[in-house]
Scaffold this active site. Sequence first.
Site, PDB file in Angstrom:
ATOM      1  N   GLU A 132      -4.761   6.812  -3.359  1.00 44.85           N
ATOM      2  CA  GLU A 132      -5.324   5.441  -3.105  1.00 44.85           C
ATOM      3  C   GLU A 132      -6.510   5.502  -1.958  1.00 44.85           C
ATOM      4  O   GLU A 132      -7.014   4.414  -1.783  1.00 44.85           O
ATOM      5  CB  GLU A 132      -4.357   4.321  -2.860  1.00 44.85           C
ATOM      6  CG  GLU A 132      -3.509   3.829  -4.151  1.00 44.85           C
ATOM      7  CD  GLU A 132      -2.603   2.948  -3.841  1.00 44.85           C
ATOM      8  OE1 GLU A 132      -2.291   1.968  -4.773  1.00 44.85           O
ATOM      9  OE2 GLU A 132      -2.358   2.447  -2.382  1.00 44.85           O
TER      10      GLU A 132
ATOM     11  N   GLY B 248       0.833  -1.210  -0.113  1.00 45.89           N
ATOM     12  CA  GLY B 248      -0.191   0.127  -0.055  1.00 45.89           C
ATOM     13  C   GLY B 248       0.936   1.405  -0.113  1.00 45.89           C
ATOM     14  O   GLY B 248       1.882   1.435   0.691  1.00 45.89           O
TER      15      GLY B 248
ATOM     16  N   ASP C  13       7.543   4.670  -3.264  1.00 42.76           N
ATOM     17  CA  ASP C  13       7.132   5.157  -2.016  1.00 42.76           C
ATOM     18  C   ASP C  13       8.259   5.350  -1.086  1.00 42.76           C
ATOM     19  O   ASP C  13       8.252   6.124  -0.201  1.00 42.76           O
ATOM     20  CB  ASP C  13       6.258   3.978  -1.500  1.00 42.76           C
ATOM     21  CG  ASP C  13       4.905   3.539  -2.451  1.00 42.76           C
ATOM     22  OD1 ASP C  13       4.570   4.430  -2.981  1.00 42.76           O
ATOM     23  OD2 ASP C  13       4.806   2.600  -2.431  1.00 42.76           O
TER      24      ASP C  13
ATOM     25  N   ASP D 160      12.997  -5.867  -8.135  1.00 40.20           N
ATOM     26  CA  ASP D 160      11.634  -5.536  -7.841  1.00 40.20           C
ATOM     27  C   ASP D 160      11.276  -4.160  -7.725  1.00 40.20           C
ATOM     28  O   ASP D 160      11.829  -3.598  -6.647  1.00 40.20           O
ATOM     29  CB  ASP D 160      11.098  -6.377  -7.019  1.00 40.20           C
ATOM     30  CG  ASP D 160       9.674  -6.107  -6.819  1.00 40.20           C
ATOM     31  OD1 ASP D 160       8.922  -5.399  -7.464  1.00 40.20           O
ATOM     32  OD2 ASP D 160       9.123  -6.775  -5.852  1.00 40.20           O
TER      33      ASP D 160
ATOM     34  N   GLY E 288       0.638   4.072   1.045  1.00 41.89           N
ATOM     35  CA  GLY E 288       0.725   4.989   2.359  1.00 41.89           C
ATOM     36  C   GLY E 288       1.624   4.266   3.310  1.00 41.89           C
ATOM     37  O   GLY E 288       2.353   4.686   3.923  1.00 41.89           O
ATOM     38  N   ALA E 289       1.074   3.020   3.526  1.00 42.18           N
ATOM     39  CA  ALA E 289       1.879   2.118   4.648  1.00 42.18           C
ATOM     40  C   ALA E 289       3.287   2.042   3.996  1.00 42.18           C
ATOM     41  O   ALA E 289       4.112   2.078   5.003  1.00 42.18           O
ATOM     42  CB  ALA E 289       1.306   0.847   4.723  1.00 42.18           C
ATOM     43  N   ASN E 290       3.600   2.098   2.819  1.00 46.36           N
ATOM     44  CA  ASN E 290       5.039   1.673   2.384  1.00 46.36           C
ATOM     45  C   ASN E 290       5.782   3.246   2.696  1.00 46.36           C
ATOM     46  O   ASN E 290       6.947   3.059   3.197  1.00 46.36           O
ATOM     47  CB  ASN E 290       5.211   1.593   1.001  1.00 46.36           C
ATOM     48  CG  ASN E 290       4.513   0.288   0.530  1.00 46.36           C
ATOM     49  OD1 ASN E 290       4.205  -0.697   1.408  1.00 46.36           O
ATOM     50  ND2 ASN E 290       4.173   0.024  -0.969  1.00 46.36           N
TER      51      ASN E 290
END
Length: 315
Positions: free
Chosen positions: A139, A40, A246, A240, A42-44
């Site tokens: 998001e 996510g 983020d 990756d 935001g969380a990242n």
Amino acid sequence: MSGEVVVVGSANVDLVVPVERHPGAGETVLGGDLVRSPGGKGANQAVAAARAGGAGTTFLGAVGRDDAAALLLASLDGAGVRTDLVARVGAATGTALISVTPDGENAIVVAPGANARATLDAAGARAVGQADVVLAQLEIPLPTVVAAARARRPGARFVLNAAPSRTLPAELWSQVDLLVVNEHEARDVAETEGTPAELATALLERVPAVVVTLGSHGCLVAERGQPRVEVPALRVTAVDTTGAGDTFCGVLAASLARGESLVDAVRLASAAGALAVTTPGAQAAVPSAAATRELARAMAGAPHDPSARGMGEGA
Ligand code: RIB
């Protein structure tokens, strides 16, 4: 801690499958083993801000009451992010379906779930009001992003990472102190075509400062009344690219909260983003503050390498 960052945004469980190539429309491809990991935007970004060190980090968002929520909260807690204000709502935690090709490029589909119910309550607004930097992405519902921007205290900076890009309402444009976009997002939000420099010029008519990330070409830092600065990318082997953008945003926010200049903050963020693409996963790939600083020092002395791999577009 010498500053405070509040990240307002999404949290997703990432379901990641390695593939030789992404499927086309109507096509099925067989991939490798499924990996389930915290993600996510935001969380990242919150994990990256916390791991950058020197700034306290709070995450505001919404998750469900399922085991995916537990995975996400454990990852945020483990990174030292304050999570007591994250809402638990009656919807499934957001989920991202991600395929990753051998060159590290990804394709992502997000089912927002609980993220679509993220709002800013009174406690969240109080936390935002104490932050030096408020960082948001797109998001979660736009009204929540606007509310967060409005809740910041005078002198605090509102940083918008316009990802995934969409048309921004005037009430949001007027709040943004710093816009962070990749080249595609820059075109989308500026609603025009052009070179990165032209896009930055167009965007500076709407916001005081813009960072355009350009993958292998580094990034362009544009501030009103200041000369443009190009920060080069460093050559890395991409495994990756998921979450590298983020990582960039989170480290940028923490550096600004500590009082660093925008250009110095971008240099650190670029180093962190470069390191992030060398490891699989989103939050698992966020580098330590020490590794980031070491690479930033090396980058400061390195000549620009046009074949370098930087952050993936839209990662
Ligand atoms: O930017 C990468 C993130 O985008 C992934 O972690 C995925 O959850 C999506 O939000």
